[in-house]
Design a protein around this motif. Structure first.
Motif, PDB file in Angstrom:
ATOM      1  N   TYR A 182       0.864  -1.179   0.000  1.00 33.28           N
ATOM      2  CA  TYR A 182       0.000   0.000   0.000  1.00 33.28           C
ATOM      3  C   TYR A 182       0.897   1.224   0.000  1.00 33.28           C
ATOM      4  O   TYR A 182       1.802   1.338   0.825  1.00 33.28           O
ATOM      5  CB  TYR A 182      -0.892   0.032   1.245  1.00 33.28           C
ATOM      6  N   GLU A 183       0.658   2.107  -0.933  1.00 31.03           N
ATOM      7  CA  GLU A 183       1.356   3.384  -0.977  1.00 31.03           C
ATOM      8  C   GLU A 183       0.334   4.462  -1.310  1.00 31.03           C
ATOM      9  O   GLU A 183      -0.713   4.182  -1.911  1.00 31.03           O
ATOM     10  CB  GLU A 183       2.484   3.377  -2.017  1.00 31.03           C
ATOM     11  N   SER A 184       0.648   5.692  -0.940  1.00 30.79           N
ATOM     12  CA  SER A 184      -0.265   6.795  -1.226  1.00 30.79           C
ATOM     13  C   SER A 184       0.515   8.079  -1.433  1.00 30.79           C
ATOM     14  O   SER A 184       1.683   8.180  -1.039  1.00 30.79           O
ATOM     15  CB  SER A 184      -1.272   6.968  -0.080  1.00 30.79           C
ATOM     16  N   THR A 185      -0.159   9.038  -2.037  1.00 30.53           N
ATOM     17  CA  THR A 185       0.448  10.352  -2.266  1.00 30.53           C
ATOM     18  C   THR A 185      -0.654  11.377  -2.471  1.00 30.53           C
ATOM     19  O   THR A 185      -1.825  11.031  -2.631  1.00 30.53           O
ATOM     20  CB  THR A 185       1.407  10.326  -3.476  1.00 30.53           C
ATOM     21  N   VAL A 186      -0.264  12.642  -2.500  1.00 32.93           N
ATOM     22  CA  VAL A 186      -1.178  13.733  -2.817  1.00 32.93           C
ATOM     23  C   VAL A 186      -0.626  14.440  -4.048  1.00 32.93           C
ATOM     24  O   VAL A 186       0.558  14.763  -4.119  1.00 32.93           O
ATOM     25  CB  VAL A 186      -1.323  14.724  -1.645  1.00 32.93           C
ATOM     26  N   VAL A 187      -1.497  14.671  -5.020  1.00 32.79           N
ATOM     27  CA  VAL A 187      -1.144  15.338  -6.272  1.00 32.79           C
ATOM     28  C   VAL A 187      -1.841  16.696  -6.288  1.00 32.79           C
ATOM     29  O   VAL A 187      -3.024  16.802  -5.958  1.00 32.79           O
ATOM     30  CB  VAL A 187      -1.590  14.478  -7.485  1.00 32.79           C
ATOM     31  N   CYS A 188      -1.118  17.724  -6.684  1.00 37.90           N
ATOM     32  CA  CYS A 188      -1.670  19.086  -6.659  1.00 37.90           C
ATOM     33  C   CYS A 188      -2.490  19.397  -7.911  1.00 37.90           C
ATOM     34  O   CYS A 188      -2.220  20.344  -8.634  1.00 37.90           O
ATOM     35  CB  CYS A 188      -0.558  20.102  -6.470  1.00 37.90           C
ATOM     36  N   CYS A 189      -3.499  18.594  -8.130  1.00 40.51           N
ATOM     37  CA  CYS A 189      -4.391  18.785  -9.268  1.00 40.51           C
ATOM     38  C   CYS A 189      -5.744  18.188  -8.874  1.00 40.51           C
ATOM     39  O   CYS A 189      -5.798  17.246  -8.082  1.00 40.51           O
ATOM     40  CB  CYS A 189      -3.821  18.070 -10.493  1.00 40.51           C
ATOM     41  N   LYS A 190      -6.817  18.738  -9.425  1.00 41.07           N
ATOM     42  CA  LYS A 190      -8.129  18.242  -9.002  1.00 41.07           C
ATOM     43  C   LYS A 190      -8.374  16.811  -9.488  1.00 41.07           C
ATOM     44  O   LYS A 190      -7.844  16.376 -10.507  1.00 41.07           O
ATOM     45  CB  LYS A 190      -9.245  19.186  -9.435  1.00 41.07           C
TER      46      LYS A 190
ATOM     47  N   ASN B 106       0.454 -15.975  -2.382  1.00 44.05           N
ATOM     48  CA  ASN B 106       1.450 -16.262  -1.350  1.00 44.05           C
ATOM     49  C   ASN B 106       2.748 -16.879  -1.881  1.00 44.05           C
ATOM     50  O   ASN B 106       3.664 -17.133  -1.118  1.00 44.05           O
ATOM     51  CB  ASN B 106       0.856 -17.133  -0.240  1.00 44.05           C
ATOM     52  N   ASP B 107       2.859 -17.067  -3.195  1.00 45.39           N
ATOM     53  CA  ASP B 107       4.120 -17.548  -3.752  1.00 45.39           C
ATOM     54  C   ASP B 107       5.065 -16.406  -4.137  1.00 45.39           C
ATOM     55  O   ASP B 107       6.189 -16.641  -4.552  1.00 45.39           O
ATOM     56  CB  ASP B 107       3.883 -18.487  -4.945  1.00 45.39           C
ATOM     57  N   ALA B 108       4.613 -15.166  -3.972  1.00 44.17           N
ATOM     58  CA  ALA B 108       5.477 -14.006  -4.257  1.00 44.17           C
ATOM     59  C   ALA B 108       6.507 -13.893  -3.139  1.00 44.17           C
ATOM     60  O   ALA B 108       6.173 -14.006  -1.965  1.00 44.17           O
ATOM     61  CB  ALA B 108       4.649 -12.739  -4.337  1.00 44.17           C
ATOM     62  N   ASP B 109       7.751 -13.668  -3.511  1.00 44.07           N
ATOM     63  CA  ASP B 109       8.771 -13.548  -2.483  1.00 44.07           C
ATOM     64  C   ASP B 109       9.002 -12.083  -2.110  1.00 44.07           C
ATOM     65  O   ASP B 109       8.424 -11.167  -2.692  1.00 44.07           O
ATOM     66  CB  ASP B 109      10.066 -14.262  -2.881  1.00 44.07           C
ATOM     67  N   ALA B 110       9.852 -11.869  -1.124  1.00 50.26           N
ATOM     68  CA  ALA B 110      10.106 -10.522  -0.601  1.00 50.26           C
ATOM     69  C   ALA B 110      10.637  -9.588  -1.680  1.00 50.26           C
ATOM     70  O   ALA B 110      10.290  -8.402  -1.710  1.00 50.26           O
ATOM     71  CB  ALA B 110      11.074 -10.593   0.569  1.00 50.26           C
ATOM     72  N   PHE B 111      11.468 -10.092  -2.577  1.00 51.96           N
ATOM     73  CA  PHE B 111      12.015  -9.242  -3.631  1.00 51.96           C
ATOM     74  C   PHE B 111      10.900  -8.679  -4.514  1.00 51.96           C
ATOM     75  O   PHE B 111      10.889  -7.489  -4.820  1.00 51.96           O
ATOM     76  CB  PHE B 111      13.030 -10.011  -4.495  1.00 51.96           C
ATOM     77  N   VAL B 112       9.969  -9.510  -4.946  1.00 48.51           N
ATOM     78  CA  VAL B 112       8.874  -9.079  -5.814  1.00 48.51           C
ATOM     79  C   VAL B 112       8.029  -8.013  -5.111  1.00 48.51           C
ATOM     80  O   VAL B 112       7.680  -6.987  -5.694  1.00 48.51           O
ATOM     81  CB  VAL B 112       7.987 -10.282  -6.225  1.00 48.51           C
ATOM     82  N   ILE B 113       7.737  -8.238  -3.856  1.00 43.70           N
ATOM     83  CA  ILE B 113       6.876  -7.323  -3.102  1.00 43.70           C
ATOM     84  C   ILE B 113       7.594  -5.999  -2.830  1.00 43.70           C
ATOM     85  O   ILE B 113       7.019  -4.920  -3.021  1.00 43.70           O
ATOM     86  CB  ILE B 113       6.376  -8.008  -1.818  1.00 43.70           C
ATOM     87  N   GLN B 114       8.850  -6.056  -2.448  1.00 40.25           N
ATOM     88  CA  GLN B 114       9.591  -4.818  -2.204  1.00 40.25           C
ATOM     89  C   GLN B 114       9.845  -4.059  -3.505  1.00 40.25           C
ATOM     90  O   GLN B 114       9.808  -2.824  -3.520  1.00 40.25           O
ATOM     91  CB  GLN B 114      10.909  -5.120  -1.480  1.00 40.25           C
ATOM     92  N   ASP B 115      10.082  -4.768  -4.587  1.00 37.27           N
ATOM     93  CA  ASP B 115      10.248  -4.127  -5.888  1.00 37.27           C
ATOM     94  C   ASP B 115       8.978  -3.352  -6.253  1.00 37.27           C
ATOM     95  O   ASP B 115       9.046  -2.209  -6.711  1.00 37.27           O
ATOM     96  CB  ASP B 115      10.562  -5.183  -6.951  1.00 37.27           C
ATOM     97  N   ASN B 116       7.832  -3.959  -6.002  1.00 36.86           N
ATOM     98  CA  ASN B 116       6.554  -3.301  -6.269  1.00 36.86           C
ATOM     99  C   ASN B 116       6.403  -2.038  -5.423  1.00 36.86           C
ATOM    100  O   ASN B 116       5.987  -0.995  -5.919  1.00 36.86           O
ATOM    101  CB  ASN B 116       5.410  -4.280  -6.002  1.00 36.86           C
ATOM    102  N   LYS B 117       6.749  -2.122  -4.165  1.00 37.79           N
ATOM    103  CA  LYS B 117       6.655  -0.986  -3.253  1.00 37.79           C
ATOM    104  C   LYS B 117       7.488   0.189  -3.784  1.00 37.79           C
ATOM    105  O   LYS B 117       6.989   1.313  -3.899  1.00 37.79           O
ATOM    106  CB  LYS B 117       7.144  -1.379  -1.861  1.00 37.79           C
ATOM    107  N   TYR B 118       8.747  -0.068  -4.094  1.00 40.25           N
ATOM    108  CA  TYR B 118       9.628   1.013  -4.510  1.00 40.25           C
ATOM    109  C   TYR B 118       9.298   1.538  -5.902  1.00 40.25           C
ATOM    110  O   TYR B 118       9.479   2.727  -6.177  1.00 40.25           O
ATOM    111  CB  TYR B 118      11.089   0.604  -4.355  1.00 40.25           C
TER     112      TYR B 118
END
Length: 176
Positions: free
Chosen positions: A30-38, A141-153
């Protein structure tokens, strides 16, 4: 004894080969951000999967293989600059809730997860007429830590580029 030793070494090698990652991790990002546009301006790009416009450094193009923009069940192919591709199926799209959900149904090269589902939701920030964006991804649940962290970044990098895109649009008066 030599045969037994070789058999043990072979079994150990097989066990190690099965384990791409031994790090236990959540299968959700889960990631989130705020964009300065409507929100109406930001939503327009996401609901049409216009990622090549939003993220030109990463996406070569997106094409509708089946269906069309704003249509549940459509199949969209993402062509990345590194020549990899992801084919996704649109599972949900809502103009009312400013949300879109998709599932990765194919990738080349193959992603090390048998299932990946993502949802992007947008909300209006009322005190500034900006947009709050949430991006959830669930992995099998077969995704490893690398796949999940790669997605995050990658999400964090994408958010940085998206914010810059809309900052430039707003400065030039070209958002909507």
């Amino acid at each position: 004894k030599i045969k037994e030793k070789k058999a043990r070494e072979s079994r150990k090698a097989m066990e190690l080969k099965k384990q791409d990652s031994t790090i236990i991790t959540s299968t959700h990002t889960y990631e989130s951000t705020v964009v300065c546009c409507k929100v109406s301006c930001v939503w327009k790009f996401f609901k049409e999967f216009a990622f090549a416009k939003l993220l030109p450094a990463e996406f070569e193009k997106t094409e509708f293989v089946e269906g069309s923009p704003n249509t549940v069940g459509s199949v969209v192919k993402f062509h990345f600059k590194d020549k990899s591709t992801w084919t996704i199926k649109v599972l949900e799209i809502s103009d009312f809730h400013h949300s879109v959900t998709w599932e990765v149904i194919d990738s080349d090269p193959a992603v090390k997860a048998s299932s990946i589902m993502s949802t992007i939701k947008m909300f209006r920030v009322t005190d500034a007429n900006h947009t709050f964006i949430q991006w959830h991804t669930d992995f099998s649940n077969d995704a490893d830590a690398f796949v999940i962290q790669d997605n995050k970044y990658k999400k964090l990098e994408r958010f940085t580029a998206i914010k810059k895109f809309f900052e430039n649009c707003c400065k030039e008066g070209k958002c909507c």
